[in-house]
Structures are given as structure tokens and as C-alpha cells.
Design an enzyme around this catalytic site. Structure first.
Site, mmCIF file in Angstrom:
data_model
loop_
_atom_site.group_PDB
_atom_site.id
_atom_site.type_symbol
_atom_site.label_atom_id
_atom_site.label_comp_id
_atom_site.label_asym_id
_atom_site.label_seq_id
_atom_site.Cartn_x
_atom_site.Cartn_y
_atom_site.Cartn_z
ATOM 1 N N ASP A 138 0.871 -1.181 0.000
ATOM 2 C CA ASP A 138 0.000 0.000 0.000
ATOM 3 C C ASP A 138 0.909 1.233 0.000
ATOM 4 O OD1 ASP A 138 -2.388 1.599 0.337
ATOM 5 O OD2 ASP A 138 -1.864 1.852 2.444
ATOM 6 N N SER A 139 0.274 2.400 -0.091
ATOM 7 C CA SER A 139 1.043 3.639 -0.017
ATOM 8 C C SER A 139 1.582 3.893 1.394
ATOM 9 C CB SER A 139 0.152 4.813 -0.421
ATOM 10 O OG SER A 139 -0.933 4.917 0.477
ATOM 11 N N CYS A 145 -4.325 -1.638 -1.865
ATOM 12 C CA CYS A 145 -4.501 -0.207 -2.082
ATOM 13 C C CYS A 145 -5.523 -0.072 -3.207
ATOM 14 C CB CYS A 145 -3.164 0.404 -2.485
ATOM 15 S SG CYS A 145 -3.292 2.097 -3.076
ATOM 16 N N GLU A 167 -2.761 8.628 8.626
ATOM 17 C CA GLU A 167 -1.300 8.492 8.736
ATOM 18 C C GLU A 167 -0.786 9.235 9.973
ATOM 19 O OE1 GLU A 167 1.142 6.882 6.708
ATOM 20 O OE2 GLU A 167 -0.450 5.892 5.570
ATOM 21 N N CYS A 203 -10.985 2.708 0.396
ATOM 22 C CA CYS A 203 -9.574 3.052 0.560
ATOM 23 C C CYS A 203 -9.138 2.264 1.782
ATOM 24 C CB CYS A 203 -9.401 4.550 0.800
ATOM 25 S SG CYS A 203 -7.728 4.995 1.323
ATOM 26 N N HIS A 212 -7.096 2.724 3.996
ATOM 27 C CA HIS A 212 -6.896 3.494 5.223
ATOM 28 C C HIS A 212 -8.208 3.644 6.015
ATOM 29 C CE1 HIS A 212 -3.081 4.719 3.406
ATOM 30 N NE2 HIS A 212 -2.738 5.324 4.529
#
Ligand code: DGL
Length: 274
Positions: free
Chosen positions: A11-12, A74, A153, A185, A187
Site C-alpha cells: 500500500d502507499s 490499495c 497516517e 480506501c 486506510h
């Protein structure tokens, strides 16, 4: 590569850990090599070309770890790069969008589905495409929520500011009478509790991670790649492109296993061949 090889998950940043966690739960014998592209997060505002380049580099890195399958944990990379990159590599690759769309199509009762995701995922229209292919009678309402990824994040999972941001983003979907909301997403499941408070009990929240792990299990079984039963839990390994200590701390707060070490990788050195 063999059934003893690990699964590559990327993932990012920390978002893909929500998928890794579900894989650990459903497939406890599989070892994971995780890569978080923390130096280049967020992916959601970047172009298809850039995300495809990043994906190729990460896939190359994961191949250097002899992975037997890759999970693109992701949505943005699943939307922009999966179709192209999976044709270039011998390792099977799955994303999170198709499983997520399947789960949402099964969950809806009134056929009105909201999808929240990054700008890239929503702009790509990929959820609408997969959802309509599964059930032509559904109506899909997409909403990009670009502030969510930096808030996650940053670890602001319960902050009043995050609540306010969530209300602003999601109220227009509630006005459309959706009964199902896809957390499009990886996240966003980290904000699940907060999002639940905003949408109330009437709306079903879909986390594509569950169906992704189901898809992975089927794929490994079909290809004879499932790891045989172990006596002890496997040791997962974690890599990032920046901020290894911060990542490790975050990972330890959400994963069921102890993340002892996270290593930095110079991901750009895994360049494409010309
Ligand atoms: N977690 C990723 C996704 O599912 C990427 C978020 C981002 O980096 O913008 O889309």
C-alpha cells in the site's frame, strides 16, 4: 517460488495493514512480506502513470523476496495499475476493488450504494464499473475524501477534527438514501468506528479486506500454493520507503502480531527495465 514462499502485500502507507490483518486472521499459515510506500504517500492525488510506475517498482521489490502472490492492498493502485502490471509478471496479483464491489453488491437491499475513496479511485469509476457488472440495477454514488489518508497516517483516528471532516464528506451520500457504504480506501477501516457514528446503524459498512482474503485463499488453493498447516505462527516482515520507526509503532497498535523490525528500502532502485 513454492507454497512455502510468502505473500507480498503493499500500500502507499499504513492502510494496507487493514488487509494484512484480515489475511493473518483468515490465512494464519501464510507468511506476509509487507511494503508501505511511506515516502510517497498519498497515492490518491497522483496520476495513473505515476501510480503504475510506483506499482512496478514495488512488484519488482516483492519479487526479489520470492513472493508467490501479490495483494495490491490499495484501492488507488488496484484502480490505476493492477490490470496493466499483472500482465507483466508471472506471479498472480489480486486487488481490493473487485472483492469490495462483490461484497457491496451482495450487501445492498435498496440498490443505492455509496463509495468513499481517494480522488484517483473515485475518478477512475472502477467501483461503478464492477458494481454495475455484478448487478445492473444498482445506483452508485462516489465521494472522494482526500483528507482522510493524512489524518489516518497522523493517527487522528478519534479526533473531533476527523469527525467534522467525515460529516462533511459523508452527509451528501446519506442524503442520497444509500443503505451500503464501501470503505473504498484501505486506510478508511481504521476510521470505521468514527464513520459508523456518522452514518448510524442503518447503513451497512463494507470493508473490502474480508472478501479480498477470501479471494486470496481461493486463488492459493486453486494453484496449489496454499501453505501447509504450521505448528507456530509465521514471522511476517515489514518494509517501508521512509520512517521505519513510526510505521512500526503504528503497525504494532493495530496488528495481532508483534512487529519487531521494519526496514527501509530504496524503492526507486527497483527501476523498470527499459
Ligand atoms: N490506501 C490507499 C487506497 O486504498 C491509498 C491512499 C493514498 O495513499 O492516497 O487507495
Amino acid at each position: 517460488m513454492s507454497c512455502n514462499s510468502p505473500i507480498g502485500v503493499f500500500d502507499s502507507g499504513v492502510g494496507g495493514l487493514t488487509v494484512a490483518k484480515e489475511i493473518m486472521r483468515q490465512l494464519p499459515d501464510e507468511q506476509i512480506v509487507y511494503f508501505g510506500d511511506t515516502a510517497r504517500v498519498p497515492y490518491g492525488s497522483k496520476s495513473k502513470k505515476t501510480i503504475t510506475t510506483y506499482t512496478r517498482q514495488i512488484v519488482r521489490f516483492l519479487q526479489s523476496k520470492d513472493v508467490k502472490a501479490i495483494v495490491v492492498a490499495c484501492n488507488t493502485a488496484s484502480a490505476y495499475a493492477l490490470e496493466t502490471v499483472r500482465k507483466e509478471v508471472p506471479v498472480p496479483m489480486i486487488g481490493v476493488v473487485k472483492p469490495g464491489a462483490k461484497a457491496a453488491a451482495e450487501a445492498t437491499r435498496n440498490g443505492r450504494i455509496g463509495v468513499i475513496g481517494t480522488e484517483g479511485t473515485i475518478k477512475s469509476g472502477i467501483y461503478t464499473e464492477f458494481l454495475s457488472a455484478t448487478n445492473p440495477n444498482v445506483t452508485v454514488f462516489g465521494k472522494a475524501c482526500p483528507l482522510f489518508v493524512p489524518l489516518v497516517e497522523e493517527g487522528w483516528l478519534q479526533d473531533p477534527i476527523t469527525v467534522e471532516v467525515a460529516k462533511r464528506y459523508i452527509s451528501e451520500l446519506l442524503d442520497k438514501d444509500i443503505d451500503t457504504l464501501v470503505l473504498g480506501c484501505t486506510h478508511y477501516p481504521l476510521l470505521r468506528k468514527l464513520i459508523r457514528e456518522v452514518v448510524g446503524e442503518r447503513v451497512t459498512l463494507v470493508n473490502p479486506a474480508y472478501e479480498t482474503a477470501v479471494t486470496l485463499r481461493t486463488l492459493l488453493q486453486e494453484r496449489g500454493l496454499a501453505h501447509p498447516k504450521r505448528d507456530t505462527l509465521p514471522e511476517h516482515t515489514f518494509f517501508v520507503s521512509d520512517g521505519a520507526d513510526k510505521f512500526r509503532e503504528f503497525a504494532n497498535s493495530i496488528l495481532p502480531c508483534e512487529v519487531v523490525e521494519t526496514k527501509d528500502v530504496n524503492i526507486e532502485s527497483f527501476e523498470e527495465e527499459n
